[in-house]
Design a protein around this motif. Sequence first.
Motif, PDB file in Angstrom:
ATOM      1  N   LYS A 105       9.837   7.014 -41.020  1.00 61.90           N
ATOM      2  CA  LYS A 105       9.472   8.397 -41.313  1.00 61.90           C
ATOM      3  C   LYS A 105      10.567   9.394 -40.926  1.00 61.90           C
ATOM      4  O   LYS A 105      10.478  10.578 -41.281  1.00 61.90           O
ATOM      5  CB  LYS A 105       8.194   8.765 -40.555  1.00 61.90           C
ATOM      6  N   GLY A 106      11.553   8.952 -40.159  1.00 64.53           N
ATOM      7  CA  GLY A 106      12.582   9.864 -39.688  1.00 64.53           C
ATOM      8  C   GLY A 106      12.087  10.814 -38.623  1.00 64.53           C
ATOM      9  O   GLY A 106      12.574  11.949 -38.503  1.00 64.53           O
ATOM     10  N   LEU A 107      11.113  10.371 -37.822  1.00 58.15           N
ATOM     11  CA  LEU A 107      10.518  11.223 -36.798  1.00 58.15           C
ATOM     12  C   LEU A 107      11.213  11.035 -35.453  1.00 58.15           C
ATOM     13  O   LEU A 107      11.697   9.944 -35.135  1.00 58.15           O
ATOM     14  CB  LEU A 107       9.032  10.900 -36.656  1.00 58.15           C
ATOM     15  N   PRO A 108      11.245  12.075 -34.619  1.00 60.60           N
ATOM     16  CA  PRO A 108      11.872  11.969 -33.300  1.00 60.60           C
ATOM     17  C   PRO A 108      10.957  11.225 -32.326  1.00 60.60           C
ATOM     18  O   PRO A 108       9.759  11.507 -32.242  1.00 60.60           O
ATOM     19  CB  PRO A 108      12.054  13.432 -32.870  1.00 60.60           C
ATOM     20  N   TRP A 109      11.522  10.273 -31.600  1.00 58.38           N
ATOM     21  CA  TRP A 109      10.706   9.506 -30.677  1.00 58.38           C
ATOM     22  C   TRP A 109      11.492   9.109 -29.442  1.00 58.38           C
ATOM     23  O   TRP A 109      12.727   9.070 -29.451  1.00 58.38           O
ATOM     24  CB  TRP A 109      10.137   8.254 -31.355  1.00 58.38           C
ATOM     25  N   ARG A 110      10.743   8.816 -28.386  1.00 54.60           N
ATOM     26  CA  ARG A 110      11.312   8.298 -27.147  1.00 54.60           C
ATOM     27  C   ARG A 110      10.449   7.128 -26.691  1.00 54.60           C
ATOM     28  O   ARG A 110       9.279   7.033 -27.050  1.00 54.60           O
ATOM     29  CB  ARG A 110      11.336   9.370 -26.059  1.00 54.60           C
ATOM     30  N   LEU A 111      11.051   6.251 -25.912  1.00 56.69           N
ATOM     31  CA  LEU A 111      10.338   5.083 -25.395  1.00 56.69           C
ATOM     32  C   LEU A 111      10.325   5.121 -23.871  1.00 56.69           C
ATOM     33  O   LEU A 111      11.380   5.233 -23.239  1.00 56.69           O
ATOM     34  CB  LEU A 111      10.998   3.789 -25.879  1.00 56.69           C
ATOM     35  N   ASP A 112       9.140   5.061 -23.307  1.00 58.99           N
ATOM     36  CA  ASP A 112       8.977   4.861 -21.868  1.00 58.99           C
ATOM     37  C   ASP A 112       8.986   3.362 -21.640  1.00 58.99           C
ATOM     38  O   ASP A 112       7.972   2.690 -21.781  1.00 58.99           O
ATOM     39  CB  ASP A 112       7.661   5.487 -21.404  1.00 58.99           C
ATOM     40  N   SER A 113      10.172   2.824 -21.316  1.00 59.50           N
ATOM     41  CA  SER A 113      10.359   1.375 -21.238  1.00 59.50           C
ATOM     42  C   SER A 113       9.728   0.813 -19.966  1.00 59.50           C
ATOM     43  O   SER A 113      10.140   1.160 -18.846  1.00 59.50           O
ATOM     44  CB  SER A 113      11.850   1.027 -21.261  1.00 59.50           C
ATOM     45  N   LEU A 114       8.769  -0.058 -20.141  1.00 55.53           N
ATOM     46  CA  LEU A 114       8.102  -0.704 -19.015  1.00 55.53           C
ATOM     47  C   LEU A 114       8.682  -2.095 -18.795  1.00 55.53           C
ATOM     48  O   LEU A 114       9.075  -2.769 -19.749  1.00 55.53           O
ATOM     49  CB  LEU A 114       6.611  -0.839 -19.295  1.00 55.53           C
ATOM     50  N   PRO A 115       8.725  -2.547 -17.541  1.00 57.66           N
ATOM     51  CA  PRO A 115       9.112  -3.937 -17.299  1.00 57.66           C
ATOM     52  C   PRO A 115       7.993  -4.877 -17.730  1.00 57.66           C
ATOM     53  O   PRO A 115       6.841  -4.448 -17.913  1.00 57.66           O
ATOM     54  CB  PRO A 115       9.312  -3.985 -15.778  1.00 57.66           C
ATOM     55  N   MET A 116       8.321  -6.123 -17.911  1.00 56.30           N
ATOM     56  CA  MET A 116       7.294  -7.107 -18.236  1.00 56.30           C
ATOM     57  C   MET A 116       6.223  -7.072 -17.154  1.00 56.30           C
ATOM     58  O   MET A 116       6.511  -7.163 -15.965  1.00 56.30           O
ATOM     59  CB  MET A 116       7.913  -8.507 -18.316  1.00 56.30           C
ATOM     60  N   GLY A 117       4.984  -6.908 -17.566  1.00 53.30           N
ATOM     61  CA  GLY A 117       3.875  -6.810 -16.622  1.00 53.30           C
ATOM     62  C   GLY A 117       3.607  -5.408 -16.130  1.00 53.30           C
ATOM     63  O   GLY A 117       2.631  -5.183 -15.408  1.00 53.30           O
ATOM     64  N   GLY A 118       4.448  -4.439 -16.530  1.00 51.02           N
ATOM     65  CA  GLY A 118       4.273  -3.076 -16.058  1.00 51.02           C
ATOM     66  C   GLY A 118       3.003  -2.420 -16.544  1.00 51.02           C
ATOM     67  O   GLY A 118       2.566  -1.413 -15.986  1.00 51.02           O
ATOM     68  N   ASN A 119       2.407  -2.980 -17.584  1.00 44.68           N
ATOM     69  CA  ASN A 119       1.152  -2.438 -18.103  1.00 44.68           C
ATOM     70  C   ASN A 119      -0.062  -2.944 -17.344  1.00 44.68           C
ATOM     71  O   ASN A 119      -1.183  -2.512 -17.628  1.00 44.68           O
ATOM     72  CB  ASN A 119       0.998  -2.806 -19.581  1.00 44.68           C
ATOM     73  N   ARG A 120       0.138  -3.818 -16.378  1.00 43.77           N
ATOM     74  CA  ARG A 120      -0.999  -4.379 -15.656  1.00 43.77           C
ATOM     75  C   ARG A 120      -1.202  -3.746 -14.283  1.00 43.77           C
ATOM     76  O   ARG A 120      -2.032  -4.211 -13.501  1.00 43.77           O
ATOM     77  CB  ARG A 120      -0.823  -5.898 -15.511  1.00 43.77           C
ATOM     78  N   THR A 121      -0.440  -2.718 -13.974  1.00 45.13           N
ATOM     79  CA  THR A 121      -0.568  -2.077 -12.674  1.00 45.13           C
ATOM     80  C   THR A 121      -1.779  -1.150 -12.647  1.00 45.13           C
ATOM     81  O   THR A 121      -2.187  -0.613 -13.688  1.00 45.13           O
ATOM     82  CB  THR A 121       0.689  -1.262 -12.331  1.00 45.13           C
ATOM     83  N   PRO A 122      -2.356  -0.920 -11.472  1.00 41.16           N
ATOM     84  CA  PRO A 122      -3.471   0.034 -11.382  1.00 41.16           C
ATOM     85  C   PRO A 122      -3.084   1.425 -11.877  1.00 41.16           C
ATOM     86  O   PRO A 122      -3.902   2.108 -12.509  1.00 41.16           O
ATOM     87  CB  PRO A 122      -3.798   0.044  -9.883  1.00 41.16           C
ATOM     88  N   ASP A 123      -1.847   1.842 -11.619  1.00 36.95           N
ATOM     89  CA  ASP A 123      -1.401   3.164 -12.059  1.00 36.95           C
ATOM     90  C   ASP A 123      -1.396   3.257 -13.587  1.00 36.95           C
ATOM     91  O   ASP A 123      -1.843   4.258 -14.161  1.00 36.95           O
ATOM     92  CB  ASP A 123      -0.001   3.454 -11.517  1.00 36.95           C
ATOM     93  N   TYR A 124      -0.884   2.221 -14.243  1.00 37.07           N
ATOM     94  CA  TYR A 124      -0.846   2.225 -15.705  1.00 37.07           C
ATOM     95  C   TYR A 124      -2.258   2.295 -16.273  1.00 37.07           C
ATOM     96  O   TYR A 124      -2.535   3.069 -17.198  1.00 37.07           O
ATOM     97  CB  TYR A 124      -0.123   0.981 -16.214  1.00 37.07           C
ATOM     98  N   LYS A 125      -3.164   1.494 -15.720  1.00 35.88           N
ATOM     99  CA  LYS A 125      -4.536   1.491 -16.220  1.00 35.88           C
ATOM    100  C   LYS A 125      -5.203   2.850 -16.007  1.00 35.88           C
ATOM    101  O   LYS A 125      -5.944   3.332 -16.863  1.00 35.88           O
ATOM    102  CB  LYS A 125      -5.352   0.399 -15.528  1.00 35.88           C
ATOM    103  N   ALA A 126      -4.929   3.468 -14.882  1.00 41.11           N
ATOM    104  CA  ALA A 126      -5.552   4.755 -14.585  1.00 41.11           C
ATOM    105  C   ALA A 126      -4.985   5.878 -15.436  1.00 41.11           C
ATOM    106  O   ALA A 126      -5.713   6.769 -15.870  1.00 41.11           O
ATOM    107  CB  ALA A 126      -5.376   5.076 -13.099  1.00 41.11           C
ATOM    108  N   ARG A 127      -3.688   5.842 -15.690  1.00 39.19           N
ATOM    109  CA  ARG A 127      -3.035   6.951 -16.388  1.00 39.19           C
ATOM    110  C   ARG A 127      -3.019   6.798 -17.903  1.00 39.19           C
ATOM    111  O   ARG A 127      -3.138   7.789 -18.629  1.00 39.19           O
ATOM    112  CB  ARG A 127      -1.580   7.094 -15.909  1.00 39.19           C
TER     113      ARG A 127
END
Length: 232
Positions: free
Chosen positions: A25-47
């Motif tokens: 689409k040619g849209l502007p984007w950024r990536l919040d790069s997480l480490p492997m397993g970074g999505n399983r932290t309590p902070d990630y789940k809460a936020r």
Amino acid sequence: MTDFLLHGIPGSPYVRAPLLALEEKGLPWRLDSLPMGGNRTPDYKARLHPFAKIPVLDHGDFRLYETRAILDYVDQVAPEPSLTPSDPRLRARMNQVIGIVDSYVAPRVSGSVTFPRLVAPSFGMPVDDAAIVAALPVAREAIDELARLLGDQDYVAGQAISLADLMLIPHLVLMPDFAEGTAMIAPHANLVAWIERVKARPSMAATEWDVLLERFPVMAAEPVVKPVAAHA
């Protein structure tokens, strides 16, 4: 337009699919790069995601998770070029293939074959060769059906690229990189050609793992390896 911020693990096919859509689409984007397993932290789940999956999209004050929902949102927010066919049958085929990716390709191919063959060794994880061999018949079944549905079309839902292609290619682009993957696609010249056709698009080059890490480094102490099976 406000930047799109995607939270996810570089290399995940479910992260790459929305990035491909944003690039197409040619849209502007950024990536919040997480480490492997970074999505399983309590902070990630809460936020970000109560079910600890990836990716999550932030667009201004709007937050959205589930890859299919993100793809639809991106396609509707920026209608041109459209990534959804106008013809009802082609749109139905697009949705069918997206469903196949979620229900069969992700668990049978990426999760059961590609991940243990390509990623697990990078983490020093044991590789169960017998389990990979046992998974091949149902993985091959998914690949065979995708090739049948593709037929002689340039893309999976007709002659124009659609959300289905963007959902599928991150799972299949690595197939030629290992023996079992090569063997599964070898009987299907149309699927091999499709992989090369989509792989040649600029959106693919812009979302390569190395490119993502250079632009958006993972802030992690542990070594970063190329993940391919983390998903939404």
